[in-house]
Design a protein around this motif. Sequence first.
Motif, short mmCIF file in Angstrom:
data_model
loop_
_atom_site.label_atom_id
_atom_site.label_comp_id
_atom_site.label_asym_id
_atom_site.label_seq_id
_atom_site.Cartn_x
_atom_site.Cartn_y
_atom_site.Cartn_z
N ALA A 14 0.84 -1.21 0.00
CA ALA A 14 0.00 0.00 0.00
C ALA A 14 0.87 1.25 0.00
CB ALA A 14 -0.94 -0.01 1.20
N ASP A 15 1.92 1.27 0.81
CA ASP A 15 2.82 2.42 0.83
C ASP A 15 3.50 2.62 -0.52
OD1 ASP A 15 2.18 2.94 3.47
OD2 ASP A 15 3.99 1.99 4.29
N ALA A 16 3.92 1.53 -1.15
CA ALA A 16 4.56 1.62 -2.47
C ALA A 16 3.56 2.15 -3.51
CB ALA A 16 5.10 0.26 -2.89
N MET A 17 2.32 1.69 -3.46
CA MET A 17 1.31 2.17 -4.40
C MET A 17 1.01 3.64 -4.19
SD MET A 17 0.29 -0.04 -6.67
CE MET A 17 2.05 -0.35 -6.84
N LYS A 18 1.06 4.11 -2.93
CA LYS A 18 0.85 5.54 -2.65
C LYS A 18 1.94 6.36 -3.33
CE LYS A 18 -1.37 4.79 1.80
NZ LYS A 18 -1.19 4.82 3.26
N ILE A 19 3.18 5.87 -3.27
CA ILE A 19 4.29 6.57 -3.91
C ILE A 19 4.13 6.54 -5.42
CG2 ILE A 19 6.79 6.48 -4.36
CD1 ILE A 19 7.03 5.34 -1.44
N LEU A 20 3.86 5.37 -5.95
CA LEU A 20 3.79 5.18 -7.40
C LEU A 20 2.59 5.88 -8.03
CD1 LEU A 20 5.16 3.70 -9.77
CD2 LEU A 20 3.65 1.78 -9.33
N ARG A 21 1.43 5.78 -7.41
CA ARG A 21 0.19 6.30 -7.99
C ARG A 21 -0.09 7.75 -7.63
NH1 ARG A 21 -2.93 3.53 -11.46
NH2 ARG A 21 -4.79 3.94 -10.28
N GLY A 22 0.54 8.25 -6.57
CA GLY A 22 0.31 9.64 -6.17
C GLY A 22 -1.16 9.93 -5.94
N PRO A 23 -1.69 10.98 -6.56
CA PRO A 23 -3.09 11.34 -6.33
C PRO A 23 -4.08 10.32 -6.88
CG PRO A 23 -2.04 12.88 -7.87
CD PRO A 23 -0.98 11.94 -7.39
N SER A 24 -3.62 9.40 -7.72
CA SER A 24 -4.51 8.35 -8.26
C SER A 24 -4.66 7.16 -7.32
CB SER A 24 -3.97 7.85 -9.61
OG SER A 24 -3.95 8.89 -10.55
N TYR A 25 -3.90 7.16 -6.21
CA TYR A 25 -3.95 6.05 -5.27
C TYR A 25 -5.36 5.90 -4.69
CZ TYR A 25 -3.38 3.34 -1.01
OH TYR A 25 -3.53 2.39 -0.03
N VAL A 26 -5.81 4.65 -4.60
CA VAL A 26 -7.08 4.36 -3.93
C VAL A 26 -6.81 3.36 -2.80
CG1 VAL A 26 -8.61 4.82 -5.88
CG2 VAL A 26 -7.64 2.56 -5.62
N LYS A 27 -7.51 3.55 -1.70
CA LYS A 27 -7.32 2.66 -0.56
C LYS A 27 -7.82 1.25 -0.88
CE LYS A 27 -7.44 5.99 3.17
NZ LYS A 27 -7.99 6.31 4.48
N GLU A 28 -7.14 0.28 -0.29
CA GLU A 28 -7.58 -1.11 -0.42
C GLU A 28 -8.82 -1.33 0.44
OE1 GLU A 28 -4.78 -1.00 3.05
OE2 GLU A 28 -4.82 -0.08 1.08
N PRO A 29 -9.60 -2.36 0.13
CA PRO A 29 -10.78 -2.64 0.96
C PRO A 29 -10.37 -2.94 2.40
CG PRO A 29 -10.82 -3.94 -1.06
CD PRO A 29 -9.47 -3.29 -0.98
N LYS A 30 -11.18 -2.52 3.34
CA LYS A 30 -10.90 -2.76 4.76
C LYS A 30 -11.03 -4.24 5.11
CE LYS A 30 -10.56 1.55 6.30
NZ LYS A 30 -9.25 2.06 6.50
N LYS A 31 -11.99 -4.91 4.48
CA LYS A 31 -12.21 -6.33 4.79
C LYS A 31 -11.82 -7.18 3.58
CE LYS A 31 -17.01 -6.17 3.39
NZ LYS A 31 -18.37 -6.52 3.65
N VAL A 32 -11.61 -8.45 3.84
CA VAL A 32 -11.27 -9.39 2.78
C VAL A 32 -12.46 -9.53 1.85
CG1 VAL A 32 -10.69 -11.80 2.28
CG2 VAL A 32 -9.63 -10.65 4.22
N ILE A 33 -12.21 -9.49 0.55
CA ILE A 33 -13.25 -9.63 -0.45
C ILE A 33 -13.27 -11.10 -0.89
CG2 ILE A 33 -14.07 -8.90 -2.73
CD1 ILE A 33 -14.06 -6.61 -0.72
N SER A 34 -14.39 -11.76 -0.69
CA SER A 34 -14.51 -13.17 -1.08
C SER A 34 -15.03 -13.28 -2.51
CB SER A 34 -15.43 -13.92 -0.12
OG SER A 34 -16.73 -13.38 -0.18
#
Length: 97
Positions: A16-36
């Motif tokens: 997630a930290d790497a994606m924040k760096i790479l995507r910048g303002p395009s970064y989206v948070k991962e889901p809080k819960k596991v997606i089945s």
Amino acid sequence: MTLDQLNKETARKIIADAMKILRGPSYVKEPKKVISSGNYADLSREQIDQGVVALVVHCNLSGGSILDMNLYRLIRTYLWSPQARSEINAVVGRYGL
């Protein structure tokens, strides 16, 4: 929490930290819960595309959409359409991959 769960959580945070760096303002948070498997359609296009970016970076691919390959559309289709997922699985089964 088991060691495996702790390692997975640590890796998830690093990614997630790497994606924040790479995507910048395009970064989206991962889901809080596991997606089945029954809820893959809950993932947004942006979340899925960000996952493809992580795959492209990790595998050192030249891109996720090059010439006749479009991993973005493939993964979105696979996750959002149970019928397409079934057909894709059948193709993979036929070719033994």
